[in-house]
Design a protein around this motif. Structure first.
Motif, PDB file in Angstrom:
ATOM      1  N   ARG A   1       0.805  -1.228   0.000  1.00  0.00           N
ATOM      2  CA  ARG A   1       0.000   0.000   0.000  1.00  0.00           C
ATOM      3  C   ARG A   1       0.839   1.280   0.000  1.00  0.00           C
ATOM      4  NH1 ARG A   1      -0.029  -2.067   5.005  1.00  0.00           N
ATOM      5  NH2 ARG A   1       0.284  -0.722   6.824  1.00  0.00           N
ATOM      6  N   LYS A   2       2.016   1.251   0.627  1.00  0.00           N
ATOM      7  CA  LYS A   2       2.798   2.493   0.686  1.00  0.00           C
ATOM      8  C   LYS A   2       3.116   3.015  -0.715  1.00  0.00           C
ATOM      9  CE  LYS A   2       6.832   4.712   2.759  1.00  0.00           C
ATOM     10  NZ  LYS A   2       6.747   5.764   1.780  1.00  0.00           N
ATOM     11  N   GLU A   3       3.584   2.113  -1.567  1.00  0.00           N
ATOM     12  CA  GLU A   3       3.931   2.531  -2.928  1.00  0.00           C
ATOM     13  C   GLU A   3       2.680   2.994  -3.677  1.00  0.00           C
ATOM     14  OE1 GLU A   3       4.903  -0.329  -1.585  1.00  0.00           O
ATOM     15  OE2 GLU A   3       7.082  -0.051  -1.424  1.00  0.00           O
ATOM     16  N   ALA A   4       1.589   2.283  -3.492  1.00  0.00           N
ATOM     17  CA  ALA A   4       0.362   2.628  -4.220  1.00  0.00           C
ATOM     18  C   ALA A   4      -0.154   4.003  -3.786  1.00  0.00           C
ATOM     19  CB  ALA A   4      -0.708   1.560  -3.995  1.00  0.00           C
ATOM     20  N   TYR A   5      -0.148   4.254  -2.456  1.00  0.00           N
ATOM     21  CA  TYR A   5      -0.590   5.572  -1.957  1.00  0.00           C
ATOM     22  C   TYR A   5       0.368   6.673  -2.392  1.00  0.00           C
ATOM     23  CZ  TYR A   5      -4.389   4.312   1.306  1.00  0.00           C
ATOM     24  OH  TYR A   5      -5.573   3.921   1.858  1.00  0.00           O
ATOM     25  N   ASP A   6       1.658   6.454  -2.164  1.00  0.00           N
ATOM     26  CA  ASP A   6       2.646   7.499  -2.477  1.00  0.00           C
ATOM     27  C   ASP A   6       2.617   7.850  -3.960  1.00  0.00           C
ATOM     28  OD1 ASP A   6       3.353   7.451   0.158  1.00  0.00           O
ATOM     29  OD2 ASP A   6       5.293   6.473  -0.126  1.00  0.00           O
ATOM     30  N   ALA A   7       2.540   6.824  -4.785  1.00  0.00           N
ATOM     31  CA  ALA A   7       2.554   7.061  -6.232  1.00  0.00           C
ATOM     32  C   ALA A   7       1.293   7.798  -6.660  1.00  0.00           C
ATOM     33  CB  ALA A   7       2.661   5.735  -6.976  1.00  0.00           C
ATOM     34  N   ASN A   8       0.181   7.437  -6.048  1.00  0.00           N
ATOM     35  CA  ASN A   8      -1.080   8.086  -6.420  1.00  0.00           C
ATOM     36  C   ASN A   8      -1.013   9.580  -6.137  1.00  0.00           C
ATOM     37  OD1 ASN A   8      -4.007   8.813  -6.358  1.00  0.00           O
ATOM     38  ND2 ASN A   8      -4.188   6.634  -6.826  1.00  0.00           N
ATOM     39  N   ARG A   9      -0.507   9.917  -4.961  1.00  0.00           N
ATOM     40  CA  ARG A   9      -0.367  11.324  -4.573  1.00  0.00           C
ATOM     41  C   ARG A   9       0.612  12.050  -5.496  1.00  0.00           C
ATOM     42  NH1 ARG A   9      -1.032  14.302   0.206  1.00  0.00           N
ATOM     43  NH2 ARG A   9      -0.393  16.433  -0.262  1.00  0.00           N
ATOM     44  N   TYR A  10       1.687  11.359  -5.815  1.00  0.00           N
ATOM     45  CA  TYR A  10       2.707  11.940  -6.699  1.00  0.00           C
ATOM     46  C   TYR A  10       2.098  12.256  -8.067  1.00  0.00           C
ATOM     47  CZ  TYR A  10       7.019  12.010  -9.512  1.00  0.00           C
ATOM     48  OH  TYR A  10       8.030  12.353 -10.367  1.00  0.00           O
ATOM     49  N   ILE A  11       1.324  11.316  -8.586  1.00  0.00           N
ATOM     50  CA  ILE A  11       0.747  11.493  -9.926  1.00  0.00           C
ATOM     51  C   ILE A  11      -0.270  12.635  -9.924  1.00  0.00           C
ATOM     52  CG2 ILE A  11      -0.745  10.415 -11.669  1.00  0.00           C
ATOM     53  CD1 ILE A  11       0.641   7.704 -10.800  1.00  0.00           C
ATOM     54  N   ILE A  12      -1.181  12.664  -8.970  1.00  0.00           N
ATOM     55  CA  ILE A  12      -2.212  13.713  -8.998  1.00  0.00           C
ATOM     56  C   ILE A  12      -1.576  15.092  -8.788  1.00  0.00           C
ATOM     57  CG2 ILE A  12      -2.921  13.459  -6.547  1.00  0.00           C
ATOM     58  CD1 ILE A  12      -5.149  14.422  -9.554  1.00  0.00           C
ATOM     59  N   ASP A  13      -0.574  15.173  -7.921  1.00  0.00           N
ATOM     60  CA  ASP A  13       0.080  16.479  -7.714  1.00  0.00           C
ATOM     61  C   ASP A  13       0.755  16.959  -9.002  1.00  0.00           C
ATOM     62  OD1 ASP A  13      -0.757  16.541  -5.122  1.00  0.00           O
ATOM     63  OD2 ASP A  13       1.183  16.055  -4.237  1.00  0.00           O
ATOM     64  N   LYS A  14       1.421  16.055  -9.678  1.00  0.00           N
ATOM     65  CA  LYS A  14       2.101  16.441 -10.926  1.00  0.00           C
ATOM     66  C   LYS A  14       1.091  16.827 -11.998  1.00  0.00           C
ATOM     67  CE  LYS A  14       6.682  15.392 -11.510  1.00  0.00           C
ATOM     68  NZ  LYS A  14       7.668  15.187 -12.543  1.00  0.00           N
ATOM     69  N   VAL A  15       0.035  16.066 -12.101  1.00  0.00           N
ATOM     70  CA  VAL A  15      -0.979  16.368 -13.123  1.00  0.00           C
ATOM     71  C   VAL A  15      -1.585  17.744 -12.855  1.00  0.00           C
ATOM     72  CG1 VAL A  15      -3.273  15.709 -13.997  1.00  0.00           C
ATOM     73  CG2 VAL A  15      -1.476  13.974 -13.729  1.00  0.00           C
TER      74      VAL A  15
END
Lengths: 153, 83
Positions: A99-113
């Motif tokens: 879950r850590k990677e899935a949560y962190d990546a999700n936040r990273y992607i939405i912030d960049k978008v």
């Protein structure tokens, strides 16, 4: 285009298809249209994009995030055109072993978008006015405050 | 020095000031920053907004300090507000 669409986003359909034998965690973020912003009643939003560039940039962000966070899958779809209150404006789904990677990546992607991709929000208010929006809700520390706001006629 | 005509596509709030497309005349060896300056002269009301815009060419951002290449159409990109 793959990552941009004028039709409603069916995130449950995207989510249902998001299965991978190596994924122990799937995270879905849906950015939805609020009925208020900074104390003003919002009736709806309209999104505009420099479409080929926005689509390309979202794809690049997903490819980079998959590598950086060791994701099995990543998807992002953003709406264009008119989106009503409670409508889904953008969805990001990430799948990873844990879950850590899935949560962190999700936040990273939405912030960049939100911060980098050439997509613009036009907010319409109950008093009949409208404004081109800005994403200055300061959710990321590294976020640059180079925004503008213009009243539409 | 010889000048060249550059077409600029505009988006979002900038369309109110420049329409979907506008043109500026710049010197042949200008950099992209000169295009922003020319737009500011065209409409001083948007000076501040323009200073936070980026320019894209062929779907990639360019540095404002770079010299304009052979392309004739630039895309003026205001700060993003998606999501």
């Amino acid at each position: 285009m793959k990552h941009l669409q004028n039709a409603n986003i069916s995130y449950s359909e995207i989510f249902d298809e998001f299965r991978h034998p190596s994924s122990g965690a799937v995270v879905l973020f849906s950015g939805e249209v609020r009925n208020n912003n900074k104390g003003r009643e919002v009736t709806h939003l309209e999104y505009e994009a420099y479409e080929p560039m926005a689509n390309k940039m979202i794809e690049e962000i997903l490819v980079e995030a998959k590598s950086r966070f060791k994701l099995n899958q990543a998807e992002c779809v953003h709406r264009l055109g008119k989106v009503e209150i409670s409508g889904c404006a953008v969805v990001v789904v990430t799948g990873a072993g844990h879950r850590k990677e899935a949560y962190d990546a999700n936040r990273y992607i939405i912030d960049k978008v939100k911060n980098e991709v050439p997509i613009w929000k036009h907010e319409f208010f109950a008093d009949g006015t409208s404004e081109w929006g800005q994403n200055c809700d300061c959710v990321t520390d590294e976020h640059e405050h180079s925004h503008h706001q213009e009243k539409a006629e | 020095m010889e000048k060249r005509l550059i077409k600029i596509k505009c988006f979002a709030g900038l369309r109110k000031f420049f329409g979907s497309e506008t043109t500026v005349l710049v010197e042949q060896d200008s950099n992209y920053a000169k295009v922003i300056e020319a737009l500011q002269l065209l409409n001083p009301e948007v000076t501040e907004i323009l200073s936070s815009c980026r320019i894209a060419v062929n779907e990639d951002f360019v540095q404002l300090s770079e010299t304009i290449k052979q392309e004739d159409i630039l895309f003026l990109i205001p700060p993003s507000s998606g999501g």
